[in-house]
Design an enzyme around this catalytic site. Sequence first.
Site, PDB file in Angstrom:
ATOM      1  N   HIS A 141       1.870   4.650  -2.828  1.00  0.00           N
ATOM      2  CA  HIS A 141       1.976   6.096  -2.615  1.00  0.00           C
ATOM      3  C   HIS A 141       3.383   6.587  -2.973  1.00  0.00           C
ATOM      4  O   HIS A 141       3.554   7.592  -3.663  1.00  0.00           O
ATOM      5  CB  HIS A 141       1.698   6.466  -1.150  1.00  0.00           C
ATOM      6  CG  HIS A 141       0.313   6.191  -0.685  1.00  0.00           C
ATOM      7  ND1 HIS A 141      -0.817   6.652  -1.329  1.00  0.00           N
ATOM      8  CD2 HIS A 141      -0.131   5.516   0.401  1.00  0.00           C
ATOM      9  CE1 HIS A 141      -1.888   6.264  -0.670  1.00  0.00           C
ATOM     10  NE2 HIS A 141      -1.505   5.565   0.381  1.00  0.00           N
TER      11      HIS A 141
ATOM     12  N   HIS B  28       0.829  -1.204   0.000  1.00  0.00           N
ATOM     13  CA  HIS B  28       0.000   0.000   0.000  1.00  0.00           C
ATOM     14  C   HIS B  28       0.869   1.262   0.000  1.00  0.00           C
ATOM     15  O   HIS B  28       0.698   2.153  -0.835  1.00  0.00           O
ATOM     16  CB  HIS B  28      -0.921  -0.015   1.229  1.00  0.00           C
ATOM     17  CG  HIS B  28      -1.751   1.202   1.377  1.00  0.00           C
ATOM     18  ND1 HIS B  28      -3.014   1.307   0.841  1.00  0.00           N
ATOM     19  CD2 HIS B  28      -1.512   2.387   2.009  1.00  0.00           C
ATOM     20  CE1 HIS B  28      -3.506   2.507   1.127  1.00  0.00           C
ATOM     21  NE2 HIS B  28      -2.613   3.173   1.842  1.00  0.00           N
ATOM     22  N   GLU B  29       1.799   1.330   0.938  1.00  0.00           N
ATOM     23  CA  GLU B  29       2.663   2.516   1.038  1.00  0.00           C
ATOM     24  C   GLU B  29       3.591   2.644  -0.162  1.00  0.00           C
ATOM     25  O   GLU B  29       3.907   3.744  -0.592  1.00  0.00           O
ATOM     26  CB  GLU B  29       3.465   2.492   2.340  1.00  0.00           C
ATOM     27  CG  GLU B  29       2.617   2.627   3.586  1.00  0.00           C
ATOM     28  CD  GLU B  29       1.758   3.883   3.600  1.00  0.00           C
ATOM     29  OE1 GLU B  29       2.169   4.929   3.038  1.00  0.00           O
ATOM     30  OE2 GLU B  29       0.657   3.833   4.177  1.00  0.00           O
TER      31      GLU B  29
END
Length: 108
Positions: free
Chosen positions: A22, A18-19
């Site tokens: 980003h 997920h990170e």
Amino acid sequence: MITLLATVFVFAVIVLIHEWGHYITAKWTGMRVDEFAIGFGPKLWSVRKGETEYSVRVVPLGGFTAIAGMTQEDTETAQVPIERAIVSQSAPKRFLVIVAGAMMNFIL
């Protein structure tokens, strides 16, 4: 005990992916990423490569990607070139960076 460790491991992988979504889109769109962290709380380990610090923290139940200039005050105090701050990016670029985390979880 194995179930607990497996749960923490799987959750850490989900957070990492997920990170990373980003992080990679912020870098791709020209934003400065100050820190990429897995976990919360005090740092267990960190290394700086270029302008980004990569860290592992004590509580493995989350993570964050600190993009420069999340607010106007961050931009002024951190001496971030305004063109590298997230607040000065176009709405489509900001949207892409925000959505990228969820999209990476969907892909995973």
